[in-house]
Design a protein around this motif. Structure first.
Motif, PDB file in Angstrom:
ATOM      1  N   UNK A  32       0.786  -1.135   0.080  1.00 35.33           N
ATOM      2  CA  UNK A  32      -0.079  -0.087  -0.207  1.00 35.33           C
ATOM      3  C   UNK A  32       0.827   1.355   0.057  1.00 35.33           C
ATOM      4  N   UNK A  33       2.025   1.151   0.570  1.00 33.54           N
ATOM      5  CA  UNK A  33       2.967   2.180   0.487  1.00 33.54           C
ATOM      6  C   UNK A  33       3.338   2.723  -1.260  1.00 33.54           C
ATOM      7  N   UNK A  34       3.510   1.726  -1.685  1.00 35.57           N
ATOM      8  CA  UNK A  34       4.094   2.122  -3.236  1.00 35.57           C
ATOM      9  C   UNK A  34       2.669   2.179  -3.821  1.00 35.57           C
ATOM     10  N   UNK A  35       1.646   1.947  -3.481  1.00 34.71           N
ATOM     11  CA  UNK A  35       0.368   2.372  -4.071  1.00 34.71           C
ATOM     12  C   UNK A  35       0.065   3.606  -4.069  1.00 34.71           C
ATOM     13  N   UNK A  36       0.401   4.220  -2.758  1.00 34.30           N
ATOM     14  CA  UNK A  36       0.154   5.459  -2.373  1.00 34.30           C
ATOM     15  C   UNK A  36       1.167   6.357  -3.014  1.00 34.30           C
ATOM     16  N   UNK A  37       2.668   5.871  -3.218  1.00 37.48           N
ATOM     17  CA  UNK A  37       3.457   6.695  -3.666  1.00 37.48           C
ATOM     18  C   UNK A  37       3.338   6.647  -5.248  1.00 37.48           C
ATOM     19  N   UNK A  38       2.845   5.812  -5.788  1.00 36.38           N
ATOM     20  CA  UNK A  38       2.363   5.978  -7.458  1.00 36.38           C
ATOM     21  C   UNK A  38       1.388   6.955  -7.415  1.00 36.38           C
ATOM     22  N   UNK A  39       0.166   7.122  -6.665  1.00 40.37           N
ATOM     23  CA  UNK A  39      -0.852   8.095  -6.675  1.00 40.37           C
ATOM     24  C   UNK A  39      -0.135   9.523  -6.591  1.00 40.37           C
ATOM     25  N   UNK A  40       0.711   9.731  -5.609  1.00 35.01           N
ATOM     26  CA  UNK A  40       1.609  10.877  -5.434  1.00 35.01           C
ATOM     27  C   UNK A  40       2.412  11.414  -6.651  1.00 35.01           C
ATOM     28  N   UNK A  41       2.849  10.530  -7.197  1.00 35.27           N
ATOM     29  CA  UNK A  41       3.734  10.580  -8.499  1.00 35.27           C
ATOM     30  C   UNK A  41       2.736  11.091  -9.448  1.00 35.27           C
ATOM     31  N   UNK A  42       1.681  10.485  -9.935  1.00 38.08           N
ATOM     32  CA  UNK A  42       0.672  10.774 -10.696  1.00 38.08           C
ATOM     33  C   UNK A  42       0.295  12.432 -10.425  1.00 38.08           C
ATOM     34  N   UNK A  43       0.014  12.797  -9.297  1.00 39.24           N
ATOM     35  CA  UNK A  43      -0.433  14.174  -8.955  1.00 39.24           C
ATOM     36  C   UNK A  43       0.804  15.036  -8.959  1.00 39.24           C
ATOM     37  N   UNK A  44       2.004  14.764  -8.482  1.00 38.58           N
ATOM     38  CA  UNK A  44       3.081  15.668  -8.678  1.00 38.58           C
ATOM     39  C   UNK A  44       3.292  15.858 -10.130  1.00 38.58           C
ATOM     40  N   UNK A  45       3.500  14.681 -10.930  1.00 38.23           N
ATOM     41  CA  UNK A  45       3.399  15.042 -12.481  1.00 38.23           C
ATOM     42  C   UNK A  45       2.709  16.365 -13.146  1.00 38.23           C
ATOM     43  N   UNK A  46       1.515  16.141 -12.555  1.00 37.83           N
ATOM     44  CA  UNK A  46       0.479  17.126 -13.046  1.00 37.83           C
ATOM     45  C   UNK A  46       0.596  18.422 -12.471  1.00 37.83           C
ATOM     46  N   UNK A  47       1.237  18.425 -11.255  1.00 35.50           N
ATOM     47  CA  UNK A  47       1.583  19.806 -10.770  1.00 35.50           C
ATOM     48  C   UNK A  47       2.658  20.413 -11.313  1.00 35.50           C
ATOM     49  N   UNK A  48       3.761  19.570 -11.354  1.00 38.31           N
ATOM     50  CA  UNK A  48       5.068  20.292 -11.981  1.00 38.31           C
ATOM     51  C   UNK A  48       4.895  20.467 -13.277  1.00 38.31           C
ATOM     52  N   UNK A  49       4.183  19.756 -14.303  1.00 41.36           N
ATOM     53  CA  UNK A  49       4.067  20.078 -15.414  1.00 41.36           C
ATOM     54  C   UNK A  49       3.421  21.521 -15.871  1.00 41.36           C
ATOM     55  N   UNK A  50       2.941  21.999 -14.931  1.00 43.94           N
ATOM     56  CA  UNK A  50       1.981  23.173 -15.030  1.00 43.94           C
ATOM     57  C   UNK A  50       3.202  24.218 -15.324  1.00 43.94           C
ATOM     58  N   UNK A  51       4.220  24.195 -14.487  1.00 45.19           N
ATOM     59  CA  UNK A  51       5.358  25.079 -14.728  1.00 45.19           C
ATOM     60  C   UNK A  51       6.492  24.929 -16.139  1.00 45.19           C
ATOM     61  N   UNK A  52       5.946  23.926 -16.899  1.00 49.76           N
ATOM     62  CA  UNK A  52       6.854  23.627 -18.107  1.00 49.76           C
ATOM     63  C   UNK A  52       8.269  23.575 -17.467  1.00 49.76           C
TER      64      UNK A  52
END
Length: 507
Positions: A32-52
């Motif tokens: 579940x730790x890595x499932x949670x981390x995978x979700x965080x990566x998904x959200x983080x990628x969307x956030x960082x992508x906003x700044x090109x």
């Protein structure tokens, strides 16, 4: 006053341990730790992508961007790559292949008999060192060693008139704090090198890691840790425990004549197999060597996993037939199947780890963090060996809350392995540094699932024993192993001793 001060110190120490336990218990299990981390990566990628965000990888002029998993392209990748991420994850095939052989040897009783016979045949003056040494070798049986060696070592100490908890502590120290070391290539080498290779494959032309790349260092580590563990037991732990007056009567079953015959036959089979392997390597124009006749790289090194698997199948079969556990060919397949059942939790964990690493790599977040971290260290003029030592200390602390070696390396490798690679450190060298830290604190973290089991063994001899009792018993081993092992690591660096075949500090 002294007793009061001691009580206050013990109270503070207990509160500290309880705090670690509470924090650790709030973490999900590794899957579940890595499932949670995978979700965080998904959200983080969307956030960082906003700044090109863009960056340049060392050695390349190409501009790399952070890719968004929440985009149409990202969603397509996540949906279509699940099976490939899992099935193509390098450690999965390596570990399952190894366990076909090691698992067979374990299920027929060869590994347990070898461990028991090694301790019982040791001279009394060397029993402590035999326990530590056997515990370290016990990682061949993977986690099974945690429930075999410590209670057996306690009974051995008890039966020779020594404190059984000293034996239990020595056995637990060998199995836990020395878990990653061995004198032969073991399952741990396969797991960690597989994850390292998986991470490094994303860098074009980067060095990969094989199961033998830390072998030389681990051979020496086994001997050094055996000596260190023996001294800690006899000079610190046993004097502190004093004379045992528990009044408990326990006995153990010695190795039977049939089991001893099985060990002899397994040894004969091992010698024959190794002799044939050496002959095949020494044969003129051997197909196991490279075109230049060398060993690095070579088909032998690349194929070391199936070679080891076959070794354990042969000695396991020889032992099993002798002790009449293997009666026909179906028995071999049956025992292998039982070994695979024991790997079910690992397979489930690897599914989550493989998705996390795939997402981390596809988004380029791991490479971005590695390049940024490497650039920061270079600008701060912190590129020497001191940075590697700091990495060892950080890993030792993280191991208190993320126990699983494979899980923790899956978490650290995508960032640190690349970061140090960009600083010109060989990935196998950094992997060796990780192994020093990861093993040393295995025996002082309540996150170790076998910590409670060892505590249960301990209560058989001391009904009042608790978490703090076991922790206090194991802390001298953990601290000593971390210090001594780090010094050995530095010795290899300063003297230029290879960590494995052709593996030095730098790429």
């Amino acid at each position: 006053m002294a007793n009061k001060e001691k009580g206050e110190k013990n109270s503070r120490f207990s509160r500290f341990l309880n705090r670690i336990e509470r924090i650790g218990n709030k973490l999900p299990d590794p899957f579940m730790l890595f499932v949670t981390l995978s979700i965080l990566v998904i959200l983080l990628s969307g956030f960082i992508a906003l700044f090109d965000v863009t960056f340049t990888q060392p050695g390349s002029a190409e501009q790399i961007t952070i890719k968004n998993l929440l985009s149409a392209e990202g969603l397509q990748f996540m949906v279509t790559s699940v099976i490939e991420n899992f099935v193509g994850f390098t450690p999965l095939g390596i570990v399952l292949t190894m366990m076909l052989g090691v698992g067979l040897a374990d299920k027929v009783g060869l590994l347990e008999t070898f461990i028991k016979n090694t301790i019982l045949r040791a001279p009394k003056a060397l029993i402590t060192y035999a326990v530590i040494f056997t515990g370290i070798l016990g990682n061949l049986a993977a986690d099974a060693a945690f429930v075999i060696v410590p209670p057996l070592a306690a009974m051995v100490f008890y039966n020779v008139g020594r404190h059984p908890l000293a034996g239990l502590a020595a056995g637990f120290a060998g199995v836990g704090a020395g878990f990653t070391a061995n004198i032969i290539v073991a399952n741990t080498d396969a797991v960690l090198s597989g994850i390292s290779t998986e991470v490094m494959q994303t860098i074009e032309g980067a060095a990969t890691v094989t199961p033998v790349d830390n072998w030389f260092f681990m051979i020496v580590s086994t001997l050094v840790l055996t000596a260190a563990g023996g001294l800690v037991t006899e000079k610190i732990v046993e004097p502190r425990l004093g004379q045992y007056n528990g009044g408990l009567t326990k006995t153990f079953e010695e190795t039977t004549a049939l089991e001893k015959k099985g060990l002899r036959n397994a040894a004969v089979a091992a010698v024959i197999y190794i002799a044939l392997l050496v002959l095949a390597l020494a044969w003129p124009d051997s197909s196991l060597r490279n075109d230049g006749g060398g060993m690095i790289p070579s088909p032998f090194i690349s194929g070391i996993v199936p070679i080891i698997m076959l070794f354990f199948i042969i000695i396991g079969t020889a032992y099993g037939i002798t002790v009449k556990k293997i009666k026909n060919s179906r028995s071999i397949a049956q025992y292998m199947g039982e070994a695979m059942k024991d790997m079910s939790s690992f397979i489930v964990l690897i599914f989550a780890v493989s998705q996390f690493i795939a997402y981390f790599e596809w988004t380029n977040i791991g490479t971005w963090l590695a390049v940024t971290g490497a650039s920061f260290l270079e600008s701060a003029d912190m590129t020497g060996i001191i940075v590697v030592i700091l990495f060892i200390l950080l890993t030792a602390l993280l191991n208190l809350v993320v126990y699983s070696g494979a899980a923790q390396w899956g978490l650290e490798a995508p960032v640190f392995l690349k970061m140090f690679y960009f600083l010109d450190y060989h990935p196998a060298f950094i992997q060796a540094a990780y192994r020093v830290a990861d093993s040393s604190t295995n025996i002082v973290t309540p996150m170790n699932p076998y910590f409670v089991i060892v505590l249960a063994f301990m209560k058989e001899y001391d009904k009042k024993a608790g978490l703090g009792t076991l922790m206090a018993l194991m802390l001298p081993y953990s601290m000593t192993f971390l210090i001594v092992w780090t010094l050995l690591f530095l010795m290899f660096v300063l003297l230029g001793i290879p960590f494995g075949p052709g593996i030095g500090v730098h790429v």
